[in-house]
Design an enzyme around this catalytic site. Structure first.
Site, PDB file in Angstrom:
ATOM      1  N   ASN A 210       1.678  -2.778   7.440  1.00 30.43           N
ATOM      2  CA  ASN A 210       0.944  -1.545   7.755  1.00 30.43           C
ATOM      3  C   ASN A 210       0.171  -1.718   9.055  1.00 30.43           C
ATOM      4  OD1 ASN A 210      -1.709  -2.684   7.097  1.00 30.43           O
ATOM      5  ND2 ASN A 210      -0.849  -2.787   5.028  1.00 30.43           N
ATOM      6  N   ASP A 279       0.838  -2.347  -1.541  1.00 27.86           N
ATOM      7  CA  ASP A 279       0.875  -2.093  -2.984  1.00 27.86           C
ATOM      8  C   ASP A 279       2.193  -2.555  -3.594  1.00 27.86           C
ATOM      9  OD1 ASP A 279      -1.663  -0.981  -3.218  1.00 27.86           O
ATOM     10  OD2 ASP A 279      -0.959   0.911  -2.373  1.00 27.86           O
ATOM     11  N   LYS A 289      20.233 -12.396   6.450  1.00 28.56           N
ATOM     12  CA  LYS A 289      19.991 -11.094   7.085  1.00 28.56           C
ATOM     13  C   LYS A 289      20.914 -10.030   6.476  1.00 28.56           C
ATOM     14  CE  LYS A 289      20.063  -8.747  11.493  1.00 28.56           C
ATOM     15  NZ  LYS A 289      20.503  -8.798  12.883  1.00 28.56           N
ATOM     16  N   PRO A 309       0.269  -7.529  -7.213  1.00 30.46           N
ATOM     17  CA  PRO A 309      -0.968  -7.595  -7.996  1.00 30.46           C
ATOM     18  C   PRO A 309      -2.093  -6.890  -7.250  1.00 30.46           C
ATOM     19  CG  PRO A 309      -0.469  -9.727  -6.980  1.00 30.46           C
ATOM     20  CD  PRO A 309       0.718  -8.834  -6.748  1.00 30.46           C
ATOM     21  N   ASP A 310      -2.979  -6.229  -7.998  1.00 36.12           N
ATOM     22  CA  ASP A 310      -4.147  -5.618  -7.367  1.00 36.12           C
ATOM     23  C   ASP A 310      -5.236  -6.678  -7.306  1.00 36.12           C
ATOM     24  OD1 ASP A 310      -6.666  -4.178  -6.991  1.00 36.12           O
ATOM     25  OD2 ASP A 310      -5.377  -2.409  -7.087  1.00 36.12           O
ATOM     26  N   ILE A 311      -5.548  -7.111  -6.089  1.00 33.11           N
ATOM     27  CA  ILE A 311      -6.466  -8.260  -5.928  1.00 33.11           C
ATOM     28  C   ILE A 311      -7.861  -7.903  -6.424  1.00 33.11           C
ATOM     29  CG2 ILE A 311      -7.470  -9.884  -4.268  1.00 33.11           C
ATOM     30  CD1 ILE A 311      -4.935  -9.361  -2.520  1.00 33.11           C
ATOM     31  N   PHE A 327     -12.586  -1.138  -0.206  1.00 26.26           N
ATOM     32  CA  PHE A 327     -12.449  -0.108   0.817  1.00 26.26           C
ATOM     33  C   PHE A 327     -11.450   0.928   0.330  1.00 26.26           C
ATOM     34  CE2 PHE A 327     -14.474  -1.102   4.949  1.00 26.26           C
ATOM     35  CZ  PHE A 327     -15.172  -2.228   4.546  1.00 26.26           C
ATOM     36  N   LYS A 341     -11.338   5.501  -7.288  1.00 28.07           N
ATOM     37  CA  LYS A 341     -10.891   4.110  -7.126  1.00 28.07           C
ATOM     38  C   LYS A 341     -11.967   3.138  -7.577  1.00 28.07           C
ATOM     39  CE  LYS A 341      -8.102   4.191  -3.711  1.00 28.07           C
ATOM     40  NZ  LYS A 341      -7.647   4.292  -2.341  1.00 28.07           N
ATOM     41  N   LYS A 345     -11.181   0.581 -10.588  1.00 30.50           N
ATOM     42  CA  LYS A 345     -11.102  -0.863 -10.313  1.00 30.50           C
ATOM     43  C   LYS A 345     -12.424  -1.570 -10.630  1.00 30.50           C
ATOM     44  CE  LYS A 345      -7.690  -0.262  -6.623  1.00 30.50           C
ATOM     45  NZ  LYS A 345      -6.998  -0.942  -5.518  1.00 30.50           N
TER      46      LYS A 345
END
Ligand code: C5P
Length: 409
Positions: A210, A279, A289, A309-311, A327, A341, A345
């Site tokens: 990203n 995600d 390749k 995994p969601d840290i 964030f 969120k 979380k």
């Protein structure tokens, strides 16, 4: 809690009998987490050897102003800039007089003149010399220039006299030095920060990532160190230099970052998840390749993704989680999604920013955020990421202390 964690102290040692106590002083300063660089006057070397102080401080001792080799390694201006505080212990009557007179005829007086850091002196001399009006006037002059005096104490002296002029004990000097930094909002706290984006391999050539530049996380790390914290920064692939005094660990993928965070969590007081974590990752990484198939006329190529995994969620799920800040970068319904969120979380605070505005988007040097917490919605105006970081840390430190007080009551 190490009250002098990461603090850089230039310890000036001048030529008095109390110089033998400098060895203990260095030991105590380093025990509280300080980095110490010693500057000795030539008279000090008659009382204690540079080798002793070098061994204890784990740094070369600085002796001469006009030594080309020493100046090339770390000269007087670098030393003056390096220091968070300059502490002179013992400070003799002669040194006090030279400093009051604005002299710059040796390394230590020059460093004192050049530095912007606070300067503190622990006077040590015979009681008659201390009482002398010349010394008293010099001290008044120095105090007026915001130079602090630690002591002196009263009592028996090396020369047999009894009276004022004894240097304070090393423990007292160290306690007063630590007090200099007690107003720093994160003093003694351990902060773990993630920054940058993560990179998820498709094959040996391609990956998914990203636009995160890592600038916000790096600015936060720098500001947290300045606020007194011990900081570990876990970064995805970014093009940024490591801020001074920050321990940096580089990772590539979300799963690497997840592992690194859990490896570093011991004793962490505050965890700030600033990274833009992917995600999803490709369910399978091709070993070779992936080639275009000339036989296949389809315009579509499909890559199956699997959730990472969601840290943050994995940290807040711990039995004794640190204070957790996340964030939320959103393009619409920014505050609504961010608050949702935070609850989902179970974060203590969430920092919401609108990335649809390119001026405060991913790679920008500026940011404008709203900090959301339980009964808190505090907007921070548009400013550089450095300024926003400082303001953010003020709020984080305030809420962290409030939570600590609530849980210990
Ligand atoms: O759900 P979303 O990705 O928008 O949440 C953003 C917050 O969650 C950020 O603080 C980010 O660092 C964190 N996060 C995480 N692990 C993930 C995804 C996001 O810790 N897999």
């Amino acid at each position: 809690m190490l009250q002098l964690s990461n603090k850089r102290i230039v310890l000036g040692v001048t030529g008095g009998i109390a110089a033998y106590k400098s060895a203990e002083l260095i030991r105590l300063l380093t025990k509280l987490g300080a980095q110490v660089r010693v500057v000795m006057t030539s008279a000090a070397c008659e009382f204690i050897t540079p080798l002793t102080l070098q061994a204890l401080s784990h740094n070369p001792v600085h002796l001469d102003l006009l030594d080309t080799r020493a100046e090339a390694a770390m000269g007087h201006i670098e030393l003056a800039r390096w220091a968070d505080a300059v502490l002179v212990a013992p400070a003799t009557a002669d040194f006090i007089a030279r400093l009051a007179g604005g002299h710059a005829d040796d390394l230590l007086t020059t460093v004192c003149l050049a530095t912007n850091a606070p300067i503190c002196l622990a006077p040590a001399m015979n009681q008659g010399m201390w009482r002398d009006s010349a010394t008293q006037q010099n001290c008044e002059e120095l105090v007026e220039r915001n130079i602090q005096l630690f002591g002196p104490d009263e009592g028996s002296q090396a020369c047999g006299d009894i009276g004022p002029g004894r240097m304070l004990e090393p423990e007292q000097i160290v306690a007063k030095t630590a007090e200099l930094f007690s107003q720093d909002i994160l003093t003694g706290l351990k902060v773990l920060i993630t920054a940058g984006g993560t990179r998820e391999d498709i094959d040996p050539v391609r990956y998914i990532c990203n636009h995160s530049s890592g600038k916000m996380g790096f600015a936060l790390a720098e500001a947290a160190v300045a606020a007194g914290a011990t900081v570990t920064l876990i970064s995805g692939p970014v093009q940024l230099p490591t801020p001074e005094r920050v321990t940096r660990l580089d990772v590539i993928s979300a799963r690497d970052m997840h592992q690194a965070v859990h490896d570093q969590l011991a004793d962490v007081d505050i965890f700030i998840g600033c990274a833009a974590v992917s995600d999803y990752r490709p369910a399978e990484v091709a070993r070779e390749k992936i080639k275009k198939d000339p036989e296949n006329s389809s315009e579509i190529m499909e890559i199956k993704l699997i959730r990472n995994p969601d840290i943050i969620a994995s940290v807040t799920a711990l039995e004794q989680p640190p204070f957790v800040v996340g964030f939320a970068a959103e393009t619409h319904n920014v505050l609504g999604y961010a608050a949702d969120k935070m609850r989902r979380k179970r974060m203590d605070l969430v920092v919401a920013n609108d990335i649809s505005d390119w001026e405060i988007g991913f790679s920008s040097d500026c940011n404008e955020v709203t900090v959301i917490g339980e009964e808190l919605e505090e907007p921070l105006p548009r400013a550089s990421k450095t300024v926003v970081s400082r303001q953010l840390l003020q709020i984080i430190a305030r809420r962290f202390r409030a939570k600590q007080t609530n849980t210990t009551e």
